[in-house]
Design a protein around this motif. Structure first.
Motif, PDB file in Angstrom:
ATOM      1  N   HIS A 201      -2.210   1.250   0.192  1.00  0.00           N
ATOM      2  CA  HIS A 201      -1.930   0.199  -0.794  1.00  0.00           C
ATOM      3  C   HIS A 201      -2.061  -1.201  -0.197  1.00  0.00           C
ATOM      4  CE1 HIS A 201      -0.005  -1.610  -4.282  1.00  0.00           C
ATOM      5  NE2 HIS A 201       0.980  -2.083  -3.559  1.00  0.00           N
TER       6      HIS A 201
ATOM      7  N   HIS B 184       0.343  -2.823   1.571  1.00  0.00           N
ATOM      8  CA  HIS B 184       1.662  -3.307   1.987  1.00  0.00           C
ATOM      9  C   HIS B 184       2.724  -2.314   1.537  1.00  0.00           C
ATOM     10  CE1 HIS B 184       1.353  -5.414  -2.087  1.00  0.00           C
ATOM     11  NE2 HIS B 184       2.336  -4.557  -2.233  1.00  0.00           N
TER      12      HIS B 184
ATOM     13  N   CYS C 150       5.972  -1.969  -0.436  1.00  0.00           N
ATOM     14  CA  CYS C 150       6.752  -2.705  -1.439  1.00  0.00           C
ATOM     15  C   CYS C 150       7.693  -1.723  -2.126  1.00  0.00           C
ATOM     16  CB  CYS C 150       5.813  -3.343  -2.455  1.00  0.00           C
ATOM     17  SG  CYS C 150       4.747  -2.136  -3.263  1.00  0.00           S
TER      18      CYS C 150
ATOM     19  N   GLN D 155       6.040   1.139  -3.855  1.00  0.00           N
ATOM     20  CA  GLN D 155       5.601   2.276  -3.048  1.00  0.00           C
ATOM     21  C   GLN D 155       6.727   3.290  -2.862  1.00  0.00           C
ATOM     22  OE1 GLN D 155       2.179   2.447  -2.075  1.00  0.00           O
ATOM     23  NE2 GLN D 155       2.485   0.871  -3.605  1.00  0.00           N
TER      24      GLN D 155
ATOM     25  N   CYS E 255       1.866  -1.115  -8.511  1.00  0.00           N
ATOM     26  CA  CYS E 255       2.060  -0.583  -7.156  1.00  0.00           C
ATOM     27  C   CYS E 255       2.392   0.916  -7.115  1.00  0.00           C
ATOM     28  CB  CYS E 255       3.164  -1.353  -6.450  1.00  0.00           C
ATOM     29  SG  CYS E 255       2.791  -3.104  -6.221  1.00  0.00           S
TER      30      CYS E 255
HETATM   31 ZN   LIG Z   1       2.800  -3.228  -3.945  1.00  0.00          ZN
END
Ligand SMILES: [Zn+2]
Ligand SMILES: [Zn+2]
Length: 193
Positions: free
Chosen positions: A15, A17, A19, A22, A58
């Motif tokens: 992805h 990063h 976050c 996730q 995300c």
């Molecule tokens: Zn994200």
């Protein structure tokens, strides 16, 4: 199945990063697989699973990482509903479970980590620790999956009688005895310049 930490590493890499989304997506997918009794989604069970996601944010990337279901394999289906939710379908057993992030989870994250000002960090930490039942609602559901929705479906390819472009997977529209693509049938999302 891998551990939460291992999946989070994979998700971060895929992805870009790490976050809160996730963490949510990984846990959502792990719970879905667990409810269906699927423990090797990328190995021996890889043909058993089709996943519907209801948001293009995300968490969706993380769901794809854990399940191995991808758009390009026709195993990931997108319904643009703007909901942090996904339905995991075991096509071999005809069972499915829909999991949605609870609306109260954000407020709960805030109350668990009040000393952290950064919202994303606050949620990231809280979502790791919160029990499944505080994070998610789970519904047993039935998903009718017609043959053309299965990843391995091989159907006849037809040609749009208006624009001449080819169409796979029975996505054509038949109207007044004519075969039309969705664009020519009026669903065009673009304007030709
Ligand atoms: Zn994200
Ligand atoms: Zn057309």
């Amino acid at each position: 199945m891998k551990s939460l930490d291992e999946y989070l590493l994979d998700a971060e890499q895929a992805h870009g990063h790490l976050c809160a989304g996730q963490v949510l997506g990984v846990r959502m997918a792990m719970l879905g697989l667990q409810k269906l009794g699927i423990d090797d989604p990328r190995g021996k069970d890889r043909k058993r699973l089709v996943t519907f996601v209801e948001i293009d944010r995300c968490a969706t990337d993380a769901v794809a990482v854990v399940t191995g279901c991808r758009l390009g394999k026709r195993a990931l289906k997108f319904r643009d509903w703007g909901k942090v939710a996904a339905t995991f379908v075991d096509v071999s057993a005809g069972r499915a479970v829909r999991i949605v992030a609870r609306e109260s989870s954000k407020a709960l994250a805030r109350s668990l980590q009040p000393e952290i000002a950064d919202k994303n960090r606050q949620q990231r930490l809280a979502y790791r620790e919160m029990p499944d039942q505080e994070l998610f609602d789970v519904q047993g559901v039935k998903v009718e999956l017609p043959p053309e929705e299965f990843p391995g479906y091989k159907g006849e390819r037809v040609v749009c009688q208006a624009c001449g472009e080819g169409i796979n997977f029975r996505r054509e529209v038949r109207r007044d005895g004519k075969i039309l693509c969705r664009g020519c049938a009026g669903e065009r999302y673009y304007k030709v310049l």
